[in-house]
Scaffold this active site. Structure first.
Site, mmCIF file in Angstrom:
data_model
loop_
_atom_site.group_PDB
_atom_site.id
_atom_site.type_symbol
_atom_site.label_atom_id
_atom_site.label_comp_id
_atom_site.label_asym_id
_atom_site.label_seq_id
_atom_site.Cartn_x
_atom_site.Cartn_y
_atom_site.Cartn_z
ATOM 1 N N HIS A 18 0.843 -1.205 0.000
ATOM 2 C CA HIS A 18 0.000 0.000 0.000
ATOM 3 C C HIS A 18 0.882 1.261 0.000
ATOM 4 O O HIS A 18 0.598 2.221 -0.722
ATOM 5 C CB HIS A 18 -0.908 0.027 1.243
ATOM 6 C CG HIS A 18 -1.931 -1.076 1.279
ATOM 7 N ND1 HIS A 18 -2.101 -1.909 2.357
ATOM 8 C CD2 HIS A 18 -2.849 -1.472 0.361
ATOM 9 C CE1 HIS A 18 -3.083 -2.761 2.104
ATOM 10 N NE2 HIS A 18 -3.542 -2.527 0.903
ATOM 11 N N LYS A 42 -16.849 -6.556 6.260
ATOM 12 C CA LYS A 42 -15.818 -7.392 6.881
ATOM 13 C C LYS A 42 -15.722 -7.007 8.339
ATOM 14 O O LYS A 42 -16.048 -5.883 8.713
ATOM 15 C CB LYS A 42 -14.449 -7.130 6.229
ATOM 16 C CG LYS A 42 -14.383 -7.476 4.759
ATOM 17 C CD LYS A 42 -13.014 -7.099 4.205
ATOM 18 C CE LYS A 42 -12.911 -7.356 2.712
ATOM 19 N NZ LYS A 42 -11.682 -6.788 2.120
ATOM 20 N N ARG A 91 -2.026 -6.924 -8.326
ATOM 21 C CA ARG A 91 -0.833 -7.716 -8.014
ATOM 22 C C ARG A 91 -0.700 -8.915 -8.929
ATOM 23 O O ARG A 91 0.376 -9.304 -9.324
ATOM 24 C CB ARG A 91 -0.883 -8.203 -6.550
ATOM 25 C CG ARG A 91 -0.788 -7.085 -5.541
ATOM 26 C CD ARG A 91 -1.266 -7.535 -4.208
ATOM 27 N NE ARG A 91 -2.661 -7.953 -4.302
ATOM 28 C CZ ARG A 91 -3.421 -8.303 -3.266
ATOM 29 N NH1 ARG A 91 -2.895 -8.303 -2.054
ATOM 30 N NH2 ARG A 91 -4.669 -8.661 -3.431
ATOM 31 N N SER A 129 -3.091 -7.780 2.970
ATOM 32 C CA SER A 129 -3.382 -7.533 4.391
ATOM 33 C C SER A 129 -3.806 -8.828 5.087
ATOM 34 O O SER A 129 -3.436 -9.075 6.229
ATOM 35 C CB SER A 129 -4.497 -6.496 4.528
ATOM 36 O OG SER A 129 -4.075 -5.267 4.024
HETATM 37 O O1 PNS Z 1 -8.972 -3.131 0.212
HETATM 38 P P1 PNS Z 1 -10.238 -3.697 -0.365
HETATM 39 O O2 PNS Z 1 -11.018 -4.446 0.704
HETATM 40 O O3 PNS Z 1 -10.003 -4.503 -1.609
HETATM 41 O O4 PNS Z 1 -11.135 -2.424 -0.805
HETATM 42 C C1 PNS Z 1 -12.388 -2.616 -1.399
HETATM 43 C C2 PNS Z 1 -13.163 -1.280 -1.419
HETATM 44 C C3 PNS Z 1 -13.296 -0.718 -0.034
HETATM 45 C C4 PNS Z 1 -12.426 -0.280 -2.301
HETATM 46 C C5 PNS Z 1 -14.573 -1.580 -2.039
HETATM 47 O O5 PNS Z 1 -15.171 -2.615 -1.339
HETATM 48 C C6 PNS Z 1 -15.475 -0.357 -2.031
HETATM 49 O O6 PNS Z 1 -15.311 0.512 -2.852
HETATM 50 N N1 PNS Z 1 -16.393 -0.302 -1.069
HETATM 51 C C7 PNS Z 1 -17.302 0.800 -0.920
HETATM 52 C C8 PNS Z 1 -18.730 0.417 -1.354
HETATM 53 C C9 PNS Z 1 -18.872 0.501 -2.852
HETATM 54 O O7 PNS Z 1 -18.718 1.535 -3.462
HETATM 55 N N2 PNS Z 1 -19.176 -0.661 -3.449
HETATM 56 C C10 PNS Z 1 -19.343 -0.785 -4.869
HETATM 57 C C11 PNS Z 1 -18.014 -0.943 -5.523
HETATM 58 S S1 PNS Z 1 -18.264 -1.293 -7.201
#
Ligand code: PNS
Length: 160
Positions: A18, A42, A91, A129
């Site tokens: 990150h 989560k 990745r 993570s």
């Molecule tokens: O680090 P992560 O868990 O891969 O991040 C995922 C994240 C937080 C970027 C994604 O789950 C997100 O954008 N959540 C907010 C809700 C949202 O907008 N959902 C629709 C995404 S298409």
């Protein structure tokens, strides 16, 4: 025009991968908002405040970077802060399907938002993570993978 990018994620906890992406993002944007998602379905190990603090410490003092929490849709958050770019890390091929879907959904929700995928340094591509949490939980050495503050927080969390 100031280009604002959002780098969203769970960051539970932030890894050196990150940190690497935060630095690389600055080549694309004038301002970078590292955005910690509050509710991604989560059960996080660290609170949003703890994750923000870790990210701040790991990123150092750079006026181009700010840190925020967001609740709800990422596309809405990006609109609210005036961002035109979402940064996500890729990745491996296994990341691709989910990321591709998410990028298209975010474009549907906010058509002028572009998702940009950045590849981390090759020696960091194995990091996630969830793996870092698992290694720390079983007493493995995570110091090569995270900022010292994060390593200390993990050790403390799993001791208690
Ligand atoms: O680090 P992560 O868990 O891969 O991040 C995922 C994240 C937080 C970027 C994604 O789950 C997100 O954008 N959540 C907010 C809700 C949202 O907008 N959902 C629709 C995404 S298409």
């Amino acid at each position: 025009m100031t280009r604002i990018a959002v780098y969203p994620g769970s960051f539970d906890p932030p890894t050196k991968g990150h940190e690497d992406l935060v630095r690389r993002s600055l080549a694309l944007a004038d301002q970078l908002i590292v955005a910690v998602a509050v509710n991604v379905g989560k059960q996080p190990l660290f609170s949003v405040e703890e994750r923000l603090e870790m990210l701040r410490t790991a990123a150092g003092d750079d006026p181009r970077i700010s840190f925020q929490r967001f609740d709800g849709l990422l596309a809405e958050f990006a609109k609210t802060v005036g961002a035109t770019i979402i940064v996500r890390g890729l990745r491996a091929v296994s990341d691709f399907e989910y990321e591709f879907q998410m990028a298209l959904m975010n474009r549907q929700l906010h058509p002028s938002l572009e998702t940009v995928f950045l590849v981390p340094a090759v020696d960091l591509t194995y990091l996630s993570s969830s793996l870092v949490r698992e290694v720390a939980r079983f007493g493995g050495d995570v110091r090569p993978m995270v900022h010292p503050m994060v390593a200390a927080a993990l050790a403390q969390r799993y001791r208690s």
